[in-house]
Write an enzyme that holds these catalytic residues in place. Structure first.
Site, short mmCIF file in Angstrom:
data_model
loop_
_atom_site.label_atom_id
_atom_site.label_comp_id
_atom_site.label_asym_id
_atom_site.label_seq_id
_atom_site.Cartn_x
_atom_site.Cartn_y
_atom_site.Cartn_z
N ASP A 98 10.12 -18.64 -0.95
CA ASP A 98 11.12 -17.62 -0.63
C ASP A 98 10.76 -17.05 0.75
O ASP A 98 9.59 -16.79 1.03
CB ASP A 98 11.03 -16.54 -1.73
N LEU A 99 11.76 -16.89 1.62
CA LEU A 99 11.44 -16.37 2.96
C LEU A 99 11.18 -14.87 2.88
O LEU A 99 11.80 -14.15 2.09
CB LEU A 99 12.61 -16.63 3.92
N ASP A 117 17.81 -17.73 0.44
CA ASP A 117 16.63 -18.18 1.19
C ASP A 117 15.57 -18.72 0.23
O ASP A 117 14.39 -18.60 0.48
CB ASP A 117 16.07 -17.03 2.02
#
Lengths: 190, 329
Positions: B204-205, B247
């Site tokens: 996950d960003l 994301d």
């Protein structure tokens, strides 16, 4: 098998007028049919009418050119040549055309024809008058007259096509032998 | 026929271009013009030019037997192509036999051998129709197989598109689910197949929302594309990289069970993603948090449970302060 007819129309337009015209006809057909993508367009007879309109040609001429173009596609030309040993024989046996078509593609609807021959004139009377077919057929006969080397006058009349044969051996026809080449292209080639 | 031979032979030739008329002795009385093309010099005698095609070799004996027993006649052409003529015969008067022959299914060979034309066949024969049908069928079949190829091609393209994320070119959720199901199958199902373990990575960003909010969605999309390229460059051919939404990314790494190697890979990915931080974010750095689970031969768990476990590991990384990986056996 409408697919075969549609594909013939598509190839005819492509090889005669190029990819650009084909694309614009496809786009137009897609819009008319309410499709979001021209990928799924079928090139039916309506496509020929659209192309004729774009090229400012009469529709009838377009259908006639399609018929003549078909006689220049070798596998189709061969099938037509199998149907008559000379031009007159070919014309007299055109009433076999629906039967022949049915043998190969049972769903292909080819209109019934009656042949009415006098000395130098052959009249082909359409069983169920259909303008589009009539002009395609006229073009087909024009192309095959060239192929056999015959000189004739083709007139499209009300519900009939009249062929006046002036000279059956006017020119040297194109070569035809029964065995054909072993390497044959697809039924329709670009 | 016997009264005026000269005329009858000519008319016979016209009517039956494939006839053979012979005396009981074998002396040939008349040969049809087409038969003459296919078997040259047949009027000189049958010997060496024709033979019985069903057992008996002597052609005259074969013909006599067929005529007398009212049987079908099969004669092999001796020279050249493998050609069998078939037909029947009758006695027309004492001491002579008249046979009418044809090509049957071997017609193509006959045409090739003798260069026959339309005019060589009697109008009552179906030779032309057979040739017509043969070529027409071939043409239609060629077209049909072209249609088929096109359809198969479109189907492949459509399937691929249905499993691909258009923005990054990675797999989408559907593609991931299929790949994960495959990985689980090869890791457990068949007892005789050695299971292939794999690692499942959920990524996950960090601070992606700020990129969108501050720099706009175009910058966000560009970043996602760049992350996609990073992930693609870090996995091998047999692995799967997917974007399953927003994301969130998932990797399936086939055969990766070493925590040390996974740690190293996670470090490389985080560093590469940090380097993607667009200018204009101030103090903020884009980064990534990873949750990794190693699936060895045990997994009786469903894909959903595995993904949930990876998600849990990911949240542990977030709690630890982001920009790091949590690996669970």
């Amino acid at each position: 098998m409408n697919g075969l007819i549609n594909r013939a129309i598509e190839e005819f337009l492509r090889s005669t007028y190029g990819e650009e015209l084909l694309q614009s006809v496809a786009d137009e057909s897609a819009v008319a049919a309410g499709l979001s993508s021209p990928l799924w367009v079928d090139f039916g007879p309506a496509a020929l009418n659209r192309a004729a309109f774009r090229l400012a040609k009469p529709s009838s001429e377009m259908f006639e050119d399609l018929g003549a173009w078909m006689t220049r596609i070798e596998p189709i030309r061969r099938l037509l040549r199998f149907s008559g040993r000379d031009f007159r024989d070919f014309l007299l046996r055109l009433d076999e055309l629906p039967g022949r078509a049915h043998l190969v593609v049972p769903t292909l609807k080819v209109p019934r024809l009656e042949v009415d021959a006098t000395d130098q004139t052959v009249r082909l009377v359409m069983g169920d008058p259909d303008q589009d077919w009539q002009f395609v057929l006229a073009g087909l006969i024009r192309g095959m007259a060239d192929d056999y080397g015959a000189l004739c006058l083709i007139t499209v009349e009300e519900g009939a096509i009249r062929v006046d044969i002036w000279d059956e051996q006017f020119a040297e026809g194109r070569m035809f032998c029964l065995q054909g080449s072993t390497l044959q292209g697809p039924a329709v080639q670009a | 026929m016997t009264k005026d031979n000269a005329v009858s032979v000519a008319t016979l030739a016209q009517l039956m271009p494939m006839h053979l008329w012979l005396a009981d002795s074998g002396r040939v009385l008349s040969v049809g013009p087409t038969l003459d093309k296919v078997v040259p010099d047949l009027d000189q005698g049958l010997e060496g030019r024709l033979s019985g095609a069903r057992g008996g070799v002597d052609p005259v004996a074969e013909i006599t037997s067929a005529v007398d027993h009212n049987r079908r006649l099969f004669l092999r052409v001796s020279c050249g192509a493998d050609l069998v003529l078939r037909g029947h015969g009758v006695r027309v008067d004492a001491g002579t036999m008249l046979c009418n022959l044809g090509f049957g299914i071997g017609i193509h060979r006959a045409i090739r051998k003798a260069g026959l034309t339309d005019g060589d066949f009697a109008p009552s024969e179906l030779a032309m129709e057979l040739l017509f049908l043969h070529e027409a069928n071939r043409g239609v079949l060629t077209e049909l197989s072209r249609f088929n190829d096109q359809l198969a091609q479109s189907r492949r393209v459509a399937l691929l598109q249905a499993q691909t994320d258009p923005l990054t070119g990675l797999s989408n959720r559907r593609g991931l689910e299929m790949a994960l199901a495959m990985a689980l199958r090869s890791a457990g199902d068949a007892p005789d197949v050695k299971p292939v373990p794999f690692a499942l990575v959920h990524l996950d960003l960090d601070h992606f929302k700020q990129v969108n909010d501050i720099l706009g969605h175009k910058a966000g999309d560009d970043l996602l594309q760049a992350v996609g390229a990073v992930l693609r460059s870090q996995v091998r051919k047999a692995d799967t990289a997917a974007r399953i939404g927003g994301d969130e990314f998932v990797l399936i790494l086939s055969g990766m069970t070493s925590a040390a190697a996974l740690n190293e890979l996670a470090g490389r990915i985080i560093a590469a993603i940090r380097a993607l931080t667009p200018p204009g974010l101030g103090q903020l750095r884009v980064s990534a948090s990873l949750g990794v689970i190693i699936c060895t031969d045990k997994p009786a768990d469903s894909p959903e449970i595995l993904l949930a476990q990876a998600d849990e590991a990911l949240y542990e990384s977030k709690r630890k302060g982001r920009g790091c990986a949590t690996i669970r056996q």
